[in-house]
Design a protein around this motif. Sequence first.
Motif, PDB file in Angstrom:
ATOM      1  N   SER A 123      74.531  83.415  61.824  1.00  0.00           N
ATOM      2  CA  SER A 123      75.728  82.700  61.377  1.00  0.00           C
ATOM      3  C   SER A 123      76.678  83.657  60.670  1.00  0.00           C
ATOM      4  N   ILE A 124      77.838  83.141  60.307  1.00  0.00           N
ATOM      5  CA  ILE A 124      78.832  83.923  59.581  1.00  0.00           C
ATOM      6  C   ILE A 124      79.640  82.940  58.733  1.00  0.00           C
ATOM      7  N   GLN A 125      80.119  83.385  57.583  1.00  0.00           N
ATOM      8  CA  GLN A 125      80.882  82.460  56.731  1.00  0.00           C
ATOM      9  C   GLN A 125      82.247  82.150  57.352  1.00  0.00           C
ATOM     10  N   HIS A 126      82.646  80.908  57.213  1.00  0.00           N
ATOM     11  CA  HIS A 126      83.950  80.442  57.666  1.00  0.00           C
ATOM     12  C   HIS A 126      84.715  79.896  56.469  1.00  0.00           C
ATOM     13  N   VAL A 127      86.028  79.825  56.616  1.00  0.00           N
ATOM     14  CA  VAL A 127      86.836  79.150  55.606  1.00  0.00           C
ATOM     15  C   VAL A 127      87.570  77.996  56.299  1.00  0.00           C
ATOM     16  N   ILE A 128      87.517  76.828  55.676  1.00  0.00           N
ATOM     17  CA  ILE A 128      88.238  75.665  56.214  1.00  0.00           C
ATOM     18  C   ILE A 128      89.499  75.491  55.361  1.00  0.00           C
ATOM     19  N   TYR A 129      90.631  75.277  56.018  1.00  0.00           N
ATOM     20  CA  TYR A 129      91.906  75.104  55.303  1.00  0.00           C
ATOM     21  C   TYR A 129      92.724  74.021  55.994  1.00  0.00           C
ATOM     22  N   ILE A 130      93.757  73.566  55.314  1.00  0.00           N
ATOM     23  CA  ILE A 130      94.651  72.573  55.904  1.00  0.00           C
ATOM     24  C   ILE A 130      95.460  73.248  57.014  1.00  0.00           C
ATOM     25  N   LYS A 131      95.603  72.575  58.138  1.00  0.00           N
ATOM     26  CA  LYS A 131      96.372  73.128  59.266  1.00  0.00           C
ATOM     27  C   LYS A 131      97.719  73.646  58.781  1.00  0.00           C
ATOM     28  N   GLY A 132      98.061  74.867  59.218  1.00  0.00           N
ATOM     29  CA  GLY A 132      99.355  75.427  58.812  1.00  0.00           C
ATOM     30  C   GLY A 132      99.251  76.266  57.549  1.00  0.00           C
ATOM     31  N   GLN A 133      98.102  76.187  56.861  1.00  0.00           N
ATOM     32  CA  GLN A 133      97.950  77.006  55.646  1.00  0.00           C
ATOM     33  C   GLN A 133      96.812  78.000  55.839  1.00  0.00           C
ATOM     34  N   GLU A 134      96.933  78.733  56.931  1.00  0.00           N
ATOM     35  CA  GLU A 134      95.866  79.626  57.378  1.00  0.00           C
ATOM     36  C   GLU A 134      95.444  80.669  56.341  1.00  0.00           C
ATOM     37  N   ILE A 135      94.168  80.929  56.288  1.00  0.00           N
ATOM     38  CA  ILE A 135      93.618  81.976  55.417  1.00  0.00           C
ATOM     39  C   ILE A 135      93.043  83.055  56.330  1.00  0.00           C
ATOM     40  N   ASN A 136      93.541  84.286  56.188  1.00  0.00           N
ATOM     41  CA  ASN A 136      93.136  85.336  57.115  1.00  0.00           C
ATOM     42  C   ASN A 136      92.167  86.359  56.541  1.00  0.00           C
ATOM     43  N   SER A 137      91.977  86.326  55.230  1.00  0.00           N
ATOM     44  CA  SER A 137      91.064  87.312  54.629  1.00  0.00           C
ATOM     45  C   SER A 137      90.590  86.793  53.278  1.00  0.00           C
ATOM     46  N   LEU A 138      89.566  87.451  52.771  1.00  0.00           N
ATOM     47  CA  LEU A 138      89.060  87.120  51.430  1.00  0.00           C
ATOM     48  C   LEU A 138      90.177  87.271  50.405  1.00  0.00           C
ATOM     49  N   ASP A 139      91.025  88.284  50.624  1.00  0.00           N
ATOM     50  CA  ASP A 139      92.118  88.572  49.705  1.00  0.00           C
ATOM     51  C   ASP A 139      93.080  87.386  49.580  1.00  0.00           C
ATOM     52  N   GLU A 140      93.239  86.656  50.664  1.00  0.00           N
ATOM     53  CA  GLU A 140      94.174  85.519  50.644  1.00  0.00           C
ATOM     54  C   GLU A 140      93.618  84.314  49.890  1.00  0.00           C
ATOM     55  N   LEU A 141      92.399  84.453  49.370  1.00  0.00           N
ATOM     56  CA  LEU A 141      91.846  83.374  48.536  1.00  0.00           C
ATOM     57  C   LEU A 141      92.295  83.517  47.087  1.00  0.00           C
ATOM     58  N   LYS A 142      93.054  84.586  46.811  1.00  0.00           N
ATOM     59  CA  LYS A 142      93.541  84.806  45.444  1.00  0.00           C
ATOM     60  C   LYS A 142      94.304  83.576  44.951  1.00  0.00           C
ATOM     61  N   GLY A 143      93.978  83.140  43.747  1.00  0.00           N
ATOM     62  CA  GLY A 143      94.689  82.020  43.129  1.00  0.00           C
ATOM     63  C   GLY A 143      94.330  80.656  43.696  1.00  0.00           C
ATOM     64  N   LYS A 144      93.396  80.620  44.665  1.00  0.00           N
ATOM     65  CA  LYS A 144      93.075  79.337  45.327  1.00  0.00           C
ATOM     66  C   LYS A 144      91.921  78.605  44.632  1.00  0.00           C
ATOM     67  N   LYS A 145      91.931  77.293  44.835  1.00  0.00           N
ATOM     68  CA  LYS A 145      90.800  76.460  44.408  1.00  0.00           C
ATOM     69  C   LYS A 145      89.846  76.382  45.583  1.00  0.00           C
TER      70      LYS A 145
END
Length: 264
Positions: A123-145
């Motif tokens: 397996s591999i970790q995935h990130v689920i996000y709201i459509k249109g608010q794509e997350i492309n890297s761990l770095d883009e999780l900055k400031g996120k809940k």
Amino acid sequence: MKKILSVFLMFLMILTLMTGCGNNNTTDNSNKDTENNEKIKMVTNAEFPPFEYFEGENIVGVDVEIAKEIAKDLGKELEVEHIDFSSVVPSVQTGKADFAAAGITITPERLEEVDFSIPYVESIQHVIYIKGQEINSLDELKGKKIGVQLGTTGDISIADNINLEDGGLYNSGAEVVQYKSPLEAAQDLIAGRIDVVVIDKLPAEEIVKNNGDKIESKILGDISESYGIAVKKGDKELLESINKTLERLISEGKIEEYIANHSE
Ligand code: ARG
């Protein structure tokens, strides 16, 4: 006198009948006892489709199919119990259950607590996000809940990242919200209470599938893992039997078949 005798005889007959029943009961009980001995107990957390999930009152999924084969090969009756994911490894460690099958990633830390079977799924970790608010890297999780399931590798890897002082999510205002159930985390994502959910690939894809067109998921970084079945440390006999069953299922292509069947 005759009357007394016949009443007495009748009483004796009833007594014999009752004792007879009693004996039958004893036989039944001892049968049950043997049955009990023939049971094998698995713990899981049935909030992780396609591996384990509730279908009405029943727990079903890939791990349950595998567990049925394990029990069959042992000639035992399978009992499945749903508990919190964070209790799954401790349950096996303390002998409350014979084994745990819950899409459990084999990690060095867990290997200190239990023994693992051969790996049966990658397996591999995935990130689920709201459509249109794509997350492309761990770095883009900055400031996120960030929503995670408590005690999972998603939880652990995000926590590790948040604490990385040089870079990572440290000081970015990112926040981890730990849920008992990843399905609940997904509901909170849809309701706008958190920004993303970090979870393993196939469950992420199932959650996305079950929530229409509101959410999407993709690979997050490069956190790949292998699942194993956990047994109490030193339970060699059971582990060998589980490994044999797994080897058979893998060579017959059964695991892929189970995944396909439970991902419909
Ligand atoms: N693979 C991840 C881990 O081991 C998540 C497993 C969660 N499983 C579950 N049945 N909820 O931490």
